[in-house]
Write a protein that holds these residues in place. Structure first.
Motif, PDB file in Angstrom:
ATOM      1  N   ASP A 107       8.650   2.080 -10.546  1.00 34.89           N
ATOM      2  CA  ASP A 107       8.842   3.534 -11.750  1.00 34.89           C
ATOM      3  C   ASP A 107       7.835   4.346 -11.941  1.00 34.89           C
ATOM      4  OD1 ASP A 107      11.455   2.280 -12.170  1.00 34.89           O
ATOM      5  OD2 ASP A 107      10.611   1.790 -14.357  1.00 34.89           O
ATOM      6  N   THR A 108       6.209   3.945 -11.510  1.00 38.37           N
ATOM      7  CA  THR A 108       5.658   4.612 -12.061  1.00 38.37           C
ATOM      8  C   THR A 108       4.693   5.604 -10.228  1.00 38.37           C
ATOM      9  OG1 THR A 108       5.145   4.241 -14.027  1.00 38.37           O
ATOM     10  CG2 THR A 108       3.014   5.753 -12.920  1.00 38.37           C
ATOM     11  N   TYR A 109       4.513   4.070  -9.408  1.00 35.87           N
ATOM     12  CA  TYR A 109       4.057   4.224  -8.605  1.00 35.87           C
ATOM     13  C   TYR A 109       4.246   4.539  -6.885  1.00 35.87           C
ATOM     14  CZ  TYR A 109      -0.287   2.607 -10.824  1.00 35.87           C
ATOM     15  OH  TYR A 109      -1.630   1.909 -12.430  1.00 35.87           O
ATOM     16  N   THR A 110       4.926   5.769  -7.196  1.00 33.32           N
ATOM     17  CA  THR A 110       6.066   6.251  -6.285  1.00 33.32           C
ATOM     18  C   THR A 110       5.715   7.447  -5.205  1.00 33.32           C
ATOM     19  OG1 THR A 110       7.117   8.735  -7.010  1.00 33.32           O
ATOM     20  CG2 THR A 110       7.722   5.958  -7.351  1.00 33.32           C
ATOM     21  N   PHE A 111       5.681   7.945  -3.662  1.00 29.53           N
ATOM     22  CA  PHE A 111       5.588   8.770  -2.903  1.00 29.53           C
ATOM     23  C   PHE A 111       5.478  10.069  -3.573  1.00 29.53           C
ATOM     24  CE2 PHE A 111       6.296   6.197   0.684  1.00 29.53           C
ATOM     25  CZ  PHE A 111       4.457   5.641   1.153  1.00 29.53           C
ATOM     26  N   ALA A 112       6.646  10.465  -4.581  1.00 29.16           N
ATOM     27  CA  ALA A 112       6.538  11.332  -5.551  1.00 29.16           C
ATOM     28  C   ALA A 112       5.202  11.878  -6.292  1.00 29.16           C
ATOM     29  CB  ALA A 112       7.871  11.489  -5.782  1.00 29.16           C
ATOM     30  N   SER A 113       4.570  10.423  -6.806  1.00 25.99           N
ATOM     31  CA  SER A 113       3.725  11.151  -7.895  1.00 25.99           C
ATOM     32  C   SER A 113       2.388  11.038  -7.122  1.00 25.99           C
ATOM     33  CB  SER A 113       4.191   9.793  -8.834  1.00 25.99           C
ATOM     34  OG  SER A 113       3.890   8.970  -8.449  1.00 25.99           O
ATOM     35  N   PHE A 114       2.281  10.657  -5.615  1.00 25.72           N
ATOM     36  CA  PHE A 114       0.610  10.620  -5.302  1.00 25.72           C
ATOM     37  C   PHE A 114       0.232  11.840  -4.970  1.00 25.72           C
ATOM     38  CE2 PHE A 114      -1.825   9.841  -2.131  1.00 25.72           C
ATOM     39  CZ  PHE A 114      -2.976   8.949  -2.499  1.00 25.72           C
ATOM     40  N   LYS A 115      -0.884  12.214  -5.925  1.00 24.76           N
ATOM     41  CA  LYS A 115      -1.390  13.570  -5.757  1.00 24.76           C
ATOM     42  C   LYS A 115      -2.504  12.910  -4.004  1.00 24.76           C
ATOM     43  CE  LYS A 115      -1.777  13.764 -10.852  1.00 24.76           C
ATOM     44  NZ  LYS A 115      -2.945  13.862 -11.990  1.00 24.76           N
ATOM     45  N   THR A 116      -1.953  15.025  -3.650  1.00 27.51           N
ATOM     46  CA  THR A 116      -2.301  14.605  -2.107  1.00 27.51           C
ATOM     47  C   THR A 116      -3.404  16.148  -2.481  1.00 27.51           C
ATOM     48  OG1 THR A 116      -0.484  16.335  -1.074  1.00 27.51           O
ATOM     49  CG2 THR A 116      -0.822  13.506  -1.083  1.00 27.51           C
ATOM     50  N   ASP A 117      -4.958  16.541  -3.484  1.00 33.67           N
ATOM     51  CA  ASP A 117      -5.148  17.379  -3.886  1.00 33.67           C
ATOM     52  C   ASP A 117      -6.059  17.317  -2.735  1.00 33.67           C
ATOM     53  OD1 ASP A 117      -3.612  18.177  -5.827  1.00 33.67           O
ATOM     54  OD2 ASP A 117      -5.138  16.978  -7.298  1.00 33.67           O
ATOM     55  N   GLU A 118      -6.733  15.994  -2.504  1.00 32.74           N
ATOM     56  CA  GLU A 118      -7.861  16.141  -1.118  1.00 32.74           C
ATOM     57  C   GLU A 118      -7.623  15.875  -0.102  1.00 32.74           C
ATOM     58  OE1 GLU A 118     -10.750  16.892  -2.140  1.00 32.74           O
ATOM     59  OE2 GLU A 118     -10.272  17.342  -4.395  1.00 32.74           O
ATOM     60  N   PRO A 119      -8.041  16.054   1.068  1.00 33.03           N
ATOM     61  CA  PRO A 119      -8.235  15.650   1.933  1.00 33.03           C
ATOM     62  C   PRO A 119      -7.501  14.113   2.483  1.00 33.03           C
ATOM     63  CG  PRO A 119      -9.700  17.280   1.976  1.00 33.03           C
ATOM     64  CD  PRO A 119      -9.485  17.293   0.959  1.00 33.03           C
ATOM     65  N   TRP A 120      -8.640  13.446   1.497  1.00 33.45           N
ATOM     66  CA  TRP A 120      -8.478  12.212   1.777  1.00 33.45           C
ATOM     67  C   TRP A 120      -7.334  11.548   1.338  1.00 33.45           C
ATOM     68  CZ3 TRP A 120      -8.333   9.324  -2.511  1.00 33.45           C
ATOM     69  CH2 TRP A 120      -9.384   9.597  -3.547  1.00 33.45           C
ATOM     70  N   GLN A 121      -6.726  11.965   0.436  1.00 30.11           N
ATOM     71  CA  GLN A 121      -5.704  11.915  -0.246  1.00 30.11           C
ATOM     72  C   GLN A 121      -4.416  11.819   0.441  1.00 30.11           C
ATOM     73  OE1 GLN A 121      -5.842  13.737  -3.780  1.00 30.11           O
ATOM     74  NE2 GLN A 121      -6.734  12.260  -5.044  1.00 30.11           N
ATOM     75  N   ALA A 122      -4.502  12.889   1.434  1.00 25.65           N
ATOM     76  CA  ALA A 122      -3.047  13.797   2.237  1.00 25.65           C
ATOM     77  C   ALA A 122      -3.198  11.977   3.034  1.00 25.65           C
ATOM     78  CB  ALA A 122      -3.276  14.914   2.565  1.00 25.65           C
ATOM     79  N   GLU A 123      -4.282  11.982   3.696  1.00 24.53           N
ATOM     80  CA  GLU A 123      -4.170  11.438   5.051  1.00 24.53           C
ATOM     81  C   GLU A 123      -3.923   9.595   4.533  1.00 24.53           C
ATOM     82  OE1 GLU A 123      -5.398   9.695   9.251  1.00 24.53           O
ATOM     83  OE2 GLU A 123      -4.486  11.309   7.719  1.00 24.53           O
ATOM     84  N   MET A 124      -4.208   9.244   3.450  1.00 22.99           N
ATOM     85  CA  MET A 124      -3.453   8.417   3.192  1.00 22.99           C
ATOM     86  C   MET A 124      -2.193   8.376   3.104  1.00 22.99           C
ATOM     87  SD  MET A 124      -5.695   6.845  -0.581  1.00 22.99           S
ATOM     88  CE  MET A 124      -5.186   5.254  -0.720  1.00 22.99           C
ATOM     89  N   LYS A 125      -1.284   9.477   2.209  1.00 25.87           N
ATOM     90  CA  LYS A 125       0.019   9.206   2.003  1.00 25.87           C
ATOM     91  C   LYS A 125       0.421   9.901   3.747  1.00 25.87           C
ATOM     92  CE  LYS A 125       3.584  11.858   0.174  1.00 25.87           C
ATOM     93  NZ  LYS A 125       4.111  12.858  -0.629  1.00 25.87           N
TER      94      LYS A 125
END
Length: 270
Positions: free
Chosen positions: A95-113
Motif C-alpha cells: 500500500d505504501t511502496y509503489t512506483f508512484a510514491s517513489f521519489k526521483t528528485d536525484e539522478p540516482w533515484q531516477a536510475e533506480m526507478k
C-alpha cells in the motif's frame, strides 16, 4: 423429449412459458437466450472484489454454436492477484511502496526507478538486486516491482531475512520442520528476500547464515524459471567477501539489474 422433463431446474418464468406453449423447445434461439439470461442473473458468492459482469460467480454463460457454455470472467485475474497478495506476506508494504510514491528528485533515484521498470519489461530469466546504503529506497523499489507482478496475478513470496532466517536455522535439527520452512522459499515462482544477511541486533554473520543463503539461492540459481529479488545493506563486493559462492551467483543472475548504492543516500534523513 417430454415437456415435463424440461421443467426440472427450469427458471419459473421459462417453465411457465414452456407449459403454455409460448416458448419454443430446447435448442431454439429464444429458449437458449432465456436460459442464458437466467443463468447470468444468478448471484455468486466469490469474495475479494465486486464484479457486476458475473455477479461474483467467476464466469458468465454464453451461447456458442447453439450450446450454452460457461466462460471465465475477467475478474478472476484480479481475484487471483488479491489472493497472491494475501499469501505473499507483503500486504502492508504494498500500500505504501509503489512506483508512484517513489521519489526521483536525484539522478540516482531516477536510475533506480528506470532499471526497476525495465526489469519488469525485459528481465525474464534475470534477478533484481538493490544493495548498499541504508535508507536509499531499496525495500521501496523492490516492493514496487513485486506489487506490479502481483497485480498481474503472479505468485510472489516475501522473506524478511532477519526474521525468517532465525526460524529456519532454529529448525535445522528437525528435518520435517526445516523442510516445511525452507521449501516454499526455494520453490516460490518469485521470491523477494528483504535485507539479505541482516542479523538481529547487528550480530555477526555466522556459517549457519551462509549455509542457509547458499542452499536457498543455489537452488533458485539452478532453476532458470525462478525469479529472485534481493535487497541488502551489503553490496555484492561485501557479500563476495562473506561467501564467494553466494555472491557470484547473485551477481551472475542480476547482470543488468544490480543497483549498487553507496555514499550518503539515506532518504529517511532528508
Amino acid at each position: 423429449m417430454d415437456v415435463s422433463e424440461l421443467l426440472v431446474g427450469m427458471p419459473p418464468e421459462v417453465a411457465k412459458r414452456l407449459k403454455s406453449g409460448t416458448l419454443k423447445p430446447p435448442n431454439s434461439e429464444e429458449y437458449l437466450e432465456a436460459r442464458k439470461n437466467w443463468a447470468n442473473a444468478e448471484p455468486g458468492n466469490l469474495t475479494g472484489c465486486d464484479c457486476p459482469l458475473c455477479k461474483n460467480r467467476g464466469y458468465t454463460t454464453e451461447i456458442k454454436q447453439g450450446v450454452l457454455v460457461s466462460v471465465g470472467c475477467p475478474c478472476m485475474a484480479k481475484r487471483r492477484s488479491l489472493r497472491c497478495i494475501e499469501r505473499s506476506g507483503m500486504k502492508e508494504l504494498l500500500d505504501t511502496y509503489t512506483f508512484a510514491s517513489f521519489k526521483t528528485d536525484e539522478p540516482w533515484q531516477a536510475e533506480m526507478k528506470r532499471r526497476a521498470e525495465d526489469f519488469l519489461k525485459n528481465g525474464a530469466g534475470r534477478w533484481f538486486a538493490a544493495m548498499g546504503s541504508v535508507g536509499a529506497g531499496k525495500t521501496h523499489i523492490c516492493t514496487a516491482i513485486c506489487g506490479e507482478l502481483l497485480s498481474e496475478g503472479r505468485e510472489v513470496r516475501y522473506m524478511l531475512w532477519r526474521d525468517e532466517s532465525v526460524k529456519i536455522k532454529a529448525a535445522v535439527s528437525n528435518v520435517d520442520e526445516y523442510n516445511s520452512l525452507i521449501e516454499p522459499l526455494k520453490t516460490a515462482p518469485i521470491l523477494y528476500i528483504d535485507d539479505l544477511f541482516k542479523t538481529q541486533k547487528g550480530g555477526p554473520i555466522t556459517q549457519a547464515d551462509v549455509n542457509l543463503a547458499f542452499e536457498l539461492l543455489n537452488f533458485r540459481y539452478c532453476n532458470k524459471k525462478l525469479t529472485t529479488i534481493i535487497s541488502s545493506e551489503k553490496t555484492i563486493d561485501e557479500i563476495m567477501g562473506i561467501d564467494e559462492a553466494v555472491g557470484s551467483r547473485i551477481y551472475e543472475r542480476c547482470k543488468g539489474y544490480y543497483l549498487k548504492l553507496t555514499g550518503n543516500k539515506n532518504r529517511r534523513l532528508a
